[in-house]
Design a protein around this motif. Structure first.
Motif, short mmCIF file in Angstrom:
data_model
loop_
_atom_site.label_atom_id
_atom_site.label_comp_id
_atom_site.label_asym_id
_atom_site.label_seq_id
_atom_site.Cartn_x
_atom_site.Cartn_y
_atom_site.Cartn_z
N PRO A 107 0.70 -1.22 0.04
CA PRO A 107 -0.07 -0.10 0.03
C PRO A 107 0.71 1.46 0.08
O PRO A 107 1.77 1.27 0.83
N GLY A 108 0.35 2.30 -1.01
CA GLY A 108 1.09 3.37 -0.98
C GLY A 108 2.67 3.47 -1.37
O GLY A 108 3.51 4.18 -1.38
N GLY A 109 3.03 2.12 -1.82
CA GLY A 109 4.33 1.82 -2.23
C GLY A 109 5.18 1.49 -1.14
O GLY A 109 6.51 1.61 -1.34
N HIS A 110 4.73 1.67 0.05
CA HIS A 110 5.63 1.43 1.26
C HIS A 110 6.05 0.25 1.63
O HIS A 110 6.44 0.05 2.87
N SER A 111 5.87 -0.93 1.02
CA SER A 111 6.59 -2.28 1.41
C SER A 111 6.94 -2.92 0.10
O SER A 111 6.36 -2.97 -0.70
N TYR A 112 7.96 -3.76 0.28
CA TYR A 112 8.58 -4.74 -0.72
C TYR A 112 8.29 -6.33 -0.15
O TYR A 112 8.79 -7.12 -0.51
N GLY A 113 7.38 -6.31 1.00
CA GLY A 113 7.29 -7.45 1.73
C GLY A 113 8.70 -7.98 2.45
O GLY A 113 9.24 -7.00 2.98
N ASN A 114 9.22 -9.04 2.16
CA ASN A 114 10.60 -9.57 2.96
C ASN A 114 11.00 -10.74 2.00
O ASN A 114 10.31 -11.22 1.29
N PRO A 115 12.46 -11.21 2.42
CA PRO A 115 12.88 -12.24 1.69
C PRO A 115 11.88 -13.63 1.96
O PRO A 115 11.95 -14.32 1.08
N ALA A 116 11.36 -13.85 3.02
CA ALA A 116 10.55 -14.87 3.15
C ALA A 116 9.29 -14.81 2.19
O ALA A 116 8.84 -15.96 1.63
N TYR A 117 8.69 -13.78 2.30
CA TYR A 117 7.69 -13.61 1.06
C TYR A 117 8.29 -13.84 -0.20
O TYR A 117 7.45 -14.47 -1.23
N ASN A 118 9.33 -13.12 -0.70
CA ASN A 118 9.83 -13.44 -1.98
C ASN A 118 10.47 -14.70 -2.30
O ASN A 118 10.08 -15.23 -3.63
N CYS A 119 10.65 -15.43 -1.15
CA CYS A 119 10.88 -16.96 -1.40
C CYS A 119 9.68 -17.89 -1.90
O CYS A 119 9.63 -18.55 -2.72
N PHE A 120 8.64 -17.50 -0.99
CA PHE A 120 7.47 -18.19 -1.21
C PHE A 120 6.84 -17.83 -2.49
O PHE A 120 6.39 -18.79 -3.22
N VAL A 121 6.72 -16.60 -3.00
CA VAL A 121 6.07 -16.19 -4.14
C VAL A 121 7.03 -16.77 -5.57
O VAL A 121 6.49 -16.93 -6.36
N ASN A 122 8.28 -16.24 -5.54
CA ASN A 122 9.13 -16.12 -6.51
C ASN A 122 9.93 -17.28 -6.87
O ASN A 122 10.24 -17.63 -7.86
N VAL A 123 10.30 -18.02 -5.61
CA VAL A 123 11.15 -19.18 -6.01
C VAL A 123 10.44 -20.41 -5.76
O VAL A 123 10.48 -21.31 -6.52
N MET A 124 9.32 -20.66 -4.61
CA MET A 124 8.45 -21.79 -4.62
C MET A 124 7.12 -21.64 -5.40
O MET A 124 6.52 -22.71 -5.57
N HIS A 125 7.10 -20.37 -6.01
CA HIS A 125 5.77 -20.10 -6.64
C HIS A 125 4.68 -20.54 -6.16
O HIS A 125 3.66 -20.98 -6.67
N GLY A 126 4.58 -20.24 -4.81
CA GLY A 126 3.38 -20.02 -3.90
C GLY A 126 2.46 -18.80 -4.49
O GLY A 126 2.83 -17.99 -5.34
N ILE A 127 1.18 -18.65 -4.18
CA ILE A 127 0.59 -17.74 -4.39
C ILE A 127 0.52 -16.72 -3.54
O ILE A 127 0.52 -16.84 -2.45
N ASP A 128 0.49 -15.38 -4.21
CA ASP A 128 0.77 -14.10 -3.65
C ASP A 128 -0.74 -13.74 -2.87
O ASP A 128 -1.73 -13.64 -3.49
N GLY A 129 -0.31 -13.97 -1.49
CA GLY A 129 -1.77 -13.56 -0.64
C GLY A 129 -2.61 -14.68 -0.31
O GLY A 129 -3.58 -14.63 0.22
N GLY A 130 -2.23 -15.95 -1.06
CA GLY A 130 -3.31 -17.23 -0.53
C GLY A 130 -2.33 -18.30 -0.30
O GLY A 130 -1.07 -18.31 -0.69
N GLY A 131 -3.32 -19.29 -0.12
CA GLY A 131 -2.52 -20.71 0.47
C GLY A 131 -2.30 -21.57 -0.85
O GLY A 131 -2.31 -21.20 -1.87
N GLY A 132 -1.90 -22.58 -0.42
CA GLY A 132 -1.56 -23.85 -1.62
C GLY A 132 -0.79 -24.73 -0.88
O GLY A 132 -0.56 -24.80 0.37
#
Length: 626
Positions: free
Chosen positions: A571-596
């Protein structure tokens, strides 16, 4: 909204004044914060010498035999493959149990009896209280006791006091938590405290580390005990649970400087991790996914930090489709929960409820730091009593959770697409502090999300959005999404704020937010950042780290969240998430904001070399006998 600490005349205690300036010193009051820089093990030893190299044909007895005979400072290595585990693996002091990677070494757990799949330590302190006669002031590293004969250097003390009724209680909106002090009293009357290490004994004077987080003035006591295990570690393996009756996948009890690192917890029968009576333990760089239980009870399918556990670090983990993700309770004090990604939590009995994130549950957690997490919600609940001195800094609190199929027990393919996933809309409150949570700090957080602002209810009509709500205002249960909520009882309260489910009415209180500091938080509902006049608007990067950590990598800015961060996807451009988020979404290919998932996980793949050691190259030890 402007909130700042006001004087509460009923509080007759004093709090920790740090010996040197902390990064938060221009923002927070010294009575609401501590020095968090010494949380965790303080550098996990690599232990490259292998005492035993086991293969998947090894039995549970052979694994435990190899561990019990392993020399101090060495490692038992489990080669790639699946190991059949019918009971508990016990890791002793000064030994590491290491696999080849969470996606390669798999413990197929089919035991039961309520214990742990992997255990480090056991038992709890025997209640042998010794009166503290002096020195129990804020920041003190030296106390005097009535009788020091049972206290030796190298032991530990549980410091506690009789509940100060002005802000500490083991009674909440569902009754009295008689077990919240470890069962030491019949009413949980020693709920608040901390664990310290004994560094010296001279007559009746005991030197301790760390210094006291606060003053203890209400009949303070010290309970001496020895940790059952210290400096034990588990790394680079997966526990594959089968719903056969374990209580937890990883259990740490009376364990000091113990760690869980680079693991996958693939479903859990009970909790993913339980840490009781711990000191400077560490849970990091791991993936905790799914559970067989998604309802409140003995277990919450979470990482549970309890029983006065102090100075423990939970850092850089992914927690996916739990019930709650992290719970602090039963006097947990001075712990750091940082840079984790939590999402997809749900309750199988109420599949539209926003539940998850980090919860302060049973009396009386205090002085715990939440930093840099990307998570569903932060909740100081009222169920089993009070909490205080929560500090939340630079978190992105999303305010809703994607709930995916299936929402019943058992292993099945998890899917969030084609109508099989929806966002929770009931009790949608990103930051929720009950009437029993006071003296908290909320600084530099990002509140809400596009998903939260797009929530729809039963009628498919968009939910109204409100930046905040505080008792005695009427709080809607499923018609309004709130950025902040203060002073109410249970989550289902949608009327006058009574919020009781068996507790003592009234379960609400006006004005609790006046004891809190809310500074520099960006609220996506309204799109503005609110600052407190007179406090510095220059925020440090961290409240516990001195610089960007070595495991952070280069793909995410540091700090990644806050009103001074721009260009991010939050929101507002004020967050890049964190490395754990990037791992889940971009490396593990989990769903951004959802389970799986569970998705394939290996810490080296996510975080690069140096985070979690891979398979050793010096396998010269003789295999354990079969």
């Amino acid at each position: 909204m402007r909130r700042y600490l006001v004087q509460i005349s009923a509080l007759v205690f004093t709090f920790a004044l740090t010996a040197h300036a902390q990064s938060w010193s221009s923002i927070l009051n010294s009575n609401q914060a501590i020095n968090w820089s010494n949380s965790g093990v303080g550098g996990i030893p690599p232990r490259t010498t292998i005492c035993a190299n086991l293969t998947p044909s090894a039995s549970l007895a052979q694994i435990n035999s190899a561990l019990s005979s392993c020399p101090s400072g060495q490692t038992v290595y489990l080669a790639p493959g699946t190991y059949n585990i019918t009971g508990t693996i016990n890791v002793p002091s000064n030994v590491t149990l290491r696999g080849a990677g969470a996606n390669q070494t798999i413990l197929n757990a089919t035991g039961g009896g309520g214990g742990a799949v992997v255990s480090m330590g056991s038992g709890s302190p025997t209640y042998t209280p010794i009166s503290i006669t002096g020195g129990a002031t804020a920041g003190s590293s030296s106390i005097t006791v009535a009788n020091a004969s049972a206290i030796k250097t190298g032991m530990y003390l549980v410091i506690a006091e009789t509940n100060n009724s002005s802000y500490v209680s083991s009674s909440g909106s569902e009754g009295t938590c008689s077990w919240c002090d470890g069962g030491w009293t019949s009413s949980g009357n020693l709920a608040r405290g901390q664990i310290v290490a004994v560094t010296g004994v001279s007559g009746s004077t005991i030197t301790i580390s760390p210094g006291l987080y606060s003053g203890y003035t209400n009949s303070p006591i010290a309970v001496p005990f020895n940790m059952s295990v210290s400096y034990a570690g588990v790394e680079n393996l997966q526990v594959y649970a089968n719903n056969t009756g374990y209580g937890t996948n990883f259990g740490l009890s009376s364990c000091a400087y113990c760690w869980v690192k680079g693991v996958e917890s693939n479903y859990t029968d009970g909790d993913h991790v339980e840490v009781y009576w711990g000191y400077r333990d560490e849970i990091r760089d791991s993936y905790f996914s799914n559970a067989f239980l998604h309802a409140p009870g003995v277990h919450d399918s979470c990482i549970q930090i309890g029983s006065k556990t102090s100075a423990t670090l939970v850092e850089n983990n992914i927690i996916d489709r739990a019930h709650m993700s992290v719970i602090l309770e039963w006097g947990a004090a001075g712990n750091v929960i940082a840079y984790n990604y939590t999402e997809g939590e749900f309750d199988s009995n109420a599949t539209n409820v926003v539940i998850g994130g980090i919860d302060f549950h049973g009396a009386h957690p205090q002085f715990n730091l939440l930093e840099g997490n990307m998570l569903t919600s932060i909740y100081g609940d009222s169920v089993w009593g009070t909490s205080s001195q929560i500090t939340a800094f630079r978190n992105w609190v999303v305010g809703t959770n994607m709930i995916c199929s299936p929402t019943s027990g058992g292993r099945a393919t998890v899917t969030c697409s084609s109508g099989n996933g929806h966002y929770g809309f009931q009790a949608a409150r990103a930051m929720q502090m009950s009437y029993l949570s006071t003296l908290n700090n909320f600084v530099g957080n990002v509140i809400g999300s596009a998903q939260m602002q797009s929530l729809t209810g039963y009628s498919s009509s968009p939910l109204s959005q409100a930046a905040s709500v505080e008792y005695p205002a009427i709080r809607s249960y499923d018609g309004v999404a709130y950025g902040w909520s203060f002073g109410y009882g249970e989550a289902s309260d949608d009327g006058t704020g009574s919020g009781c489910a068996g507790g003592v009415s009234p379960c609400h209180r006006a004005g609790t937010s006046l004891t809190d500091i809310l500074h520099g938080n960006f609220n996506n509902i309204g799109g503005s950042t609110t600052w407190v006049s007179g406090l510095s608007q220059t925020l440090p990067a961290s409240f516990y780290l001195t610089s960007k950590p070595s495991w952070w990598g280069s793909s995410t800015p540091f700090p990644a969240t806050g009103p001074d961060v721009s260009g991010g996807t939050g929101p507002g451009g004020h967050s890049y998430g964190n490395p754990a988020y990037n791992c889940f979404v971009n490396v593990m290919h989990g769903i951004d904001g959802g389970g799986g998932g569970p998705y394939m996980f290996n810490a080296n793949t996510c975080y690069g070399n140096g985070v979690t050691p891979g398979a050793p190259t010096n396998l010269t030890a003789t295999p354990a006998p079969k």
